[in-house]
Design a protein around this motif. Structure first.
Motif, PDB file in Angstrom:
ATOM      1  N   ALA A  93      12.533  53.580  64.369  1.00 25.43           N
ATOM      2  CA  ALA A  93      12.308  54.091  63.014  1.00 25.43           C
ATOM      3  C   ALA A  93      12.387  52.990  61.963  1.00 25.43           C
ATOM      4  CB  ALA A  93      13.315  55.182  62.690  1.00 25.43           C
ATOM      5  N   SER A  94      12.946  51.854  62.316  1.00 29.81           N
ATOM      6  CA  SER A  94      13.134  50.775  61.335  1.00 29.81           C
ATOM      7  C   SER A  94      12.462  49.470  61.743  1.00 29.81           C
ATOM      8  CB  SER A  94      14.635  50.520  61.134  1.00 29.81           C
ATOM      9  OG  SER A  94      15.254  50.117  62.350  1.00 29.81           O
ATOM     10  N   SER A  95      11.556  49.544  62.707  1.00 27.63           N
ATOM     11  CA  SER A  95      11.000  48.319  63.300  1.00 27.63           C
ATOM     12  C   SER A  95      10.151  47.488  62.349  1.00 27.63           C
ATOM     13  CB  SER A  95      10.176  48.670  64.548  1.00 27.63           C
ATOM     14  OG  SER A  95       9.091  49.514  64.192  1.00 27.63           O
ATOM     15  N   SER A  96       9.763  48.061  61.200  1.00 22.81           N
ATOM     16  CA  SER A  96       8.939  47.288  60.266  1.00 22.81           C
ATOM     17  C   SER A  96       9.757  46.270  59.475  1.00 22.81           C
ATOM     18  CB  SER A  96       8.225  48.224  59.281  1.00 22.81           C
ATOM     19  OG  SER A  96       9.165  48.940  58.503  1.00 22.81           O
ATOM     20  N   GLY A  97      11.078  46.380  59.504  1.00 23.30           N
ATOM     21  CA  GLY A  97      11.921  45.466  58.730  1.00 23.30           C
ATOM     22  C   GLY A  97      12.477  44.339  59.578  1.00 23.30           C
ATOM     23  N   SER A  98      12.401  43.121  59.077  1.00 19.02           N
ATOM     24  CA  SER A  98      12.872  41.965  59.849  1.00 19.02           C
ATOM     25  C   SER A  98      14.384  41.988  60.049  1.00 19.02           C
ATOM     26  CB  SER A  98      12.450  40.664  59.158  1.00 19.02           C
ATOM     27  OG  SER A  98      12.982  40.590  57.845  1.00 19.02           O
ATOM     28  N   LYS A  99      15.131  42.429  59.035  1.00 18.20           N
ATOM     29  CA  LYS A  99      16.585  42.501  59.184  1.00 18.20           C
ATOM     30  C   LYS A  99      16.980  43.524  60.239  1.00 18.20           C
ATOM     31  CE  LYS A  99      18.445  40.789  54.821  1.00 18.20           C
ATOM     32  NZ  LYS A  99      19.367  41.078  53.692  1.00 18.20           N
ATOM     33  N   ALA A 100      16.270  44.651  60.267  1.00 19.05           N
ATOM     34  CA  ALA A 100      16.554  45.682  61.264  1.00 19.05           C
ATOM     35  C   ALA A 100      16.256  45.176  62.671  1.00 19.05           C
ATOM     36  CB  ALA A 100      15.737  46.937  60.963  1.00 19.05           C
ATOM     37  N   ARG A 101      15.126  44.496  62.830  1.00 15.80           N
ATOM     38  CA  ARG A 101      14.782  43.954  64.159  1.00 15.80           C
ATOM     39  C   ARG A 101      15.843  42.961  64.620  1.00 15.80           C
ATOM     40  NH1 ARG A 101       9.583  43.664  61.824  1.00 15.80           N
ATOM     41  NH2 ARG A 101       9.751  41.400  61.628  1.00 15.80           N
ATOM     42  N   LYS A 102      16.302  42.125  63.714  1.00 16.30           N
ATOM     43  CA  LYS A 102      17.339  41.143  64.049  1.00 16.30           C
ATOM     44  C   LYS A 102      18.642  41.839  64.430  1.00 16.30           C
ATOM     45  CE  LYS A 102      19.725  37.093  62.151  1.00 16.30           C
ATOM     46  NZ  LYS A 102      19.871  36.206  60.951  1.00 16.30           N
ATOM     47  N   TYR A 103      18.972  42.896  63.686  1.00 20.18           N
ATOM     48  CA  TYR A 103      20.213  43.614  63.965  1.00 20.18           C
ATOM     49  C   TYR A 103      20.178  44.252  65.351  1.00 20.18           C
ATOM     50  CZ  TYR A 103      23.910  47.087  63.774  1.00 20.18           C
ATOM     51  OH  TYR A 103      25.019  47.847  64.068  1.00 20.18           O
ATOM     52  N   PHE A 104      19.078  44.915  65.686  1.00 18.64           N
ATOM     53  CA  PHE A 104      19.023  45.616  66.967  1.00 18.64           C
ATOM     54  C   PHE A 104      18.876  44.650  68.136  1.00 18.64           C
ATOM     55  CE2 PHE A 104      18.065  49.318  64.268  1.00 18.64           C
ATOM     56  CZ  PHE A 104      19.058  50.158  64.745  1.00 18.64           C
ATOM     57  N   SER A 105      18.294  43.502  67.899  1.00 16.74           N
ATOM     58  CA  SER A 105      18.249  42.480  68.939  1.00 16.74           C
ATOM     59  C   SER A 105      19.666  42.034  69.300  1.00 16.74           C
ATOM     60  CB  SER A 105      17.425  41.279  68.450  1.00 16.74           C
ATOM     61  OG  SER A 105      17.439  40.244  69.413  1.00 16.74           O
ATOM     62  N   ALA A 106      20.496  41.827  68.273  1.00 19.06           N
ATOM     63  CA  ALA A 106      21.885  41.436  68.514  1.00 19.06           C
ATOM     64  C   ALA A 106      22.680  42.583  69.138  1.00 19.06           C
ATOM     65  CB  ALA A 106      22.534  40.994  67.198  1.00 19.06           C
ATOM     66  N   LEU A 107      22.386  43.811  68.708  1.00 21.10           N
ATOM     67  CA  LEU A 107      23.116  44.971  69.229  1.00 21.10           C
ATOM     68  C   LEU A 107      22.803  45.205  70.708  1.00 21.10           C
ATOM     69  CD1 LEU A 107      25.059  47.200  68.242  1.00 21.10           C
ATOM     70  CD2 LEU A 107      23.052  48.635  67.838  1.00 21.10           C
ATOM     71  N   GLU A 108      21.545  45.034  71.091  1.00 25.50           N
ATOM     72  CA  GLU A 108      21.164  45.195  72.496  1.00 25.50           C
ATOM     73  C   GLU A 108      21.808  44.102  73.356  1.00 25.50           C
ATOM     74  OE1 GLU A 108      16.851  47.437  72.205  1.00 25.50           O
ATOM     75  OE2 GLU A 108      16.929  45.266  71.921  1.00 25.50           O
ATOM     76  N   LYS A 109      21.922  42.918  72.795  1.00 25.00           N
ATOM     77  CA  LYS A 109      22.597  41.830  73.517  1.00 25.00           C
ATOM     78  C   LYS A 109      24.070  42.177  73.713  1.00 25.00           C
ATOM     79  CE  LYS A 109      23.400  36.830  73.381  1.00 25.00           C
ATOM     80  NZ  LYS A 109      23.178  35.579  72.602  1.00 25.00           N
ATOM     81  N   TYR A 110      24.683  42.728  72.672  1.00 24.98           N
ATOM     82  CA  TYR A 110      26.090  43.148  72.756  1.00 24.98           C
ATOM     83  C   TYR A 110      26.262  44.219  73.835  1.00 24.98           C
ATOM     84  CZ  TYR A 110      30.598  45.142  71.325  1.00 24.98           C
ATOM     85  OH  TYR A 110      31.885  45.603  71.307  1.00 24.98           O
ATOM     86  N   TYR A 111      25.338  45.176  73.858  1.00 24.29           N
ATOM     87  CA  TYR A 111      25.425  46.251  74.839  1.00 24.29           C
ATOM     88  C   TYR A 111      25.292  45.699  76.263  1.00 24.29           C
ATOM     89  CZ  TYR A 111      24.221  50.391  77.535  1.00 24.29           C
ATOM     90  OH  TYR A 111      24.194  51.378  78.486  1.00 24.29           O
ATOM     91  N   GLY A 112      24.424  44.726  76.432  1.00 24.88           N
ATOM     92  CA  GLY A 112      24.255  44.130  77.750  1.00 24.88           C
ATOM     93  C   GLY A 112      25.506  43.426  78.248  1.00 24.88           C
ATOM     94  N   GLN A 113      26.305  42.935  77.311  1.00 27.67           N
ATOM     95  CA  GLN A 113      27.524  42.207  77.688  1.00 27.67           C
ATOM     96  C   GLN A 113      28.741  43.119  77.826  1.00 27.67           C
ATOM     97  OE1 GLN A 113      27.720  39.368  74.492  1.00 27.67           O
ATOM     98  NE2 GLN A 113      26.316  37.906  75.485  1.00 27.67           N
ATOM     99  N   HIS A 114      28.751  44.243  77.097  1.00 28.62           N
ATOM    100  CA  HIS A 114      29.941  45.090  77.073  1.00 28.62           C
ATOM    101  C   HIS A 114      29.711  46.474  77.668  1.00 28.62           C
ATOM    102  CE1 HIS A 114      30.595  42.075  73.883  1.00 28.62           C
ATOM    103  NE2 HIS A 114      31.871  42.205  74.183  1.00 28.62           N
ATOM    104  N   ASP A 115      28.460  46.822  77.943  1.00 26.38           N
ATOM    105  CA  ASP A 115      28.115  48.142  78.494  1.00 26.38           C
ATOM    106  C   ASP A 115      28.588  49.284  77.588  1.00 26.38           C
ATOM    107  OD1 ASP A 115      26.756  49.532  80.469  1.00 26.38           O
ATOM    108  OD2 ASP A 115      28.604  50.046  81.538  1.00 26.38           O
ATOM    109  N   ASP A 116      28.632  49.012  76.297  1.00 23.97           N
ATOM    110  CA  ASP A 116      29.010  50.012  75.306  1.00 23.97           C
ATOM    111  C   ASP A 116      28.597  49.486  73.934  1.00 23.97           C
ATOM    112  OD1 ASP A 116      29.969  52.315  74.255  1.00 23.97           O
ATOM    113  OD2 ASP A 116      32.086  51.928  74.654  1.00 23.97           O
TER     114      ASP A 116
END
Length: 287
Positions: free
Chosen positions: A103-126
């Motif tokens: 829903a927020s993919s048009s914004g560069s800040k949002a894309r950056k945030y979710f890229s970091a969040l997915e990386k966090y999830y991959g490392q912590h499984d939560d």
């Protein structure tokens, strides 16, 4: 405090509910011209009105908008992104995260945030407990529109936060209440919401969220408000000319003599809009 349980109780009473999700831009338009758009008529077609908390944060800066909101004659619920949205998603946090992401993919800040969040999830499984609140704070461009609001409070706007929250809420409603709702209408003139809608529809099956084809999602733009007011004889063509000051994006179908229809999507000036109004029975506006 969230309003999920109150909304749940209201919608479970019957089937076929018609819901309206408010955006600030249309509420501002109606509140500035209440003589043409009285709340009793504007909201009479709906069983409940929903306002995302991020949208309410924008509404709150204007006493005129709050006064107009207080005159709505159907129940309304302010929905918290941090408290109500996880419940609407059945606490399926990863699916909710993906919904916010698309829903927020048009914004560069949002894309950056979710890229970091997915990386966090991959490392912590939560996911972090406060990931939605952090997204609101850091995932959108911040804009100060003017020094202070009606109460002297500084105005800080989060660009696209409202439309993101509106579209996420619309699809969470489909997921949770698809057996109890027939229609979700988005009360907005934000053209970007249409693009987001189509993008989310593409990804819904991959997110594991339910979307019933029997449930309709539509938009009530300011042009549709003008058409409705003109047909009800609340305004005339001169009023439309004064109220529709700029060219606007439109989507409409035109009925043809052979029982087919042609679909049009472009930026329409007001003179052309006035001509169409005089033959409005041959047209159907989607936006």
């Amino acid at each position: 405090m969230g309003n999920y349980h109150d909304l749940y109780a209201a919608l479970k009473k019957k089937k076929g509910n018609r819901l309206l999700i408010l955006d600030n831009n249309n509420l501002e338009f109606c509140s500035q011209h209440e003589w043409a758009f009285p709340p009793a008529q504007i909201f009479q077609h709906y069983d409940a009105v929903l306002i995302p908390e991020w949208v309410y944060a924008e509404i709150f800066h204007s006493q005129k908008r709050l006064d107009y909101l207080s005159k709505i004659n159907v129940p309304y619920f302010i929905m918290s992104e941090t408290e109500d949205y996880p419940e609407l998603a059945g606490y399926q946090e990863i699916r909710l995260m993906k919904l916010f992401k698309h829903a927020s993919s048009s914004g560069s800040k949002a894309r950056k945030y979710f890229s970091a969040l997915e990386k966090y999830y991959g490392q912590h499984d939560d996911l972090p407990k406060d990931w939605i609140a952090t997204f609101y704070q850091s995932g959108f461009d911040t804009k100060e529109s003017r020094p202070r609001d009606d109460r002297g409070v500084p105005i800080v706007l989060k660009k696209n936060a409202g439309e993101t929250s509106i579209l996420v809420l619309a699809y969470l409603l489909f997921h949770q209440f698809h057996e109890n709702i027939n229609q979700v209408t988005i009360f907005s003139s934000d053209r970007g919401s249409l693009t987001i809608k189509e993008q989310i529809l593409t990804y819904l099956p991959k997110m594991g969220l339910i979307h019933s084809p029997a449930v309709s999602i539509s938009f009530k733009s300011s042009d549709i408000l003008l058409i409705e007011a003109y047909q009800d004889r609340r305004i005339d063509l001169e009023d439309v000319k004064r109220l529709r000051k700029n060219r606007k994006s439109v989507i409409y179908t035109m009925s043809l003599e052979d029982f087919t229809a042609s679909r049009h999507e472009y930026v329409m000036d007001t003179e052309d809009f006035l001509k169409i109004l005089q033959e409005i029975d041959h047209y159907h506006f989607e936006f």
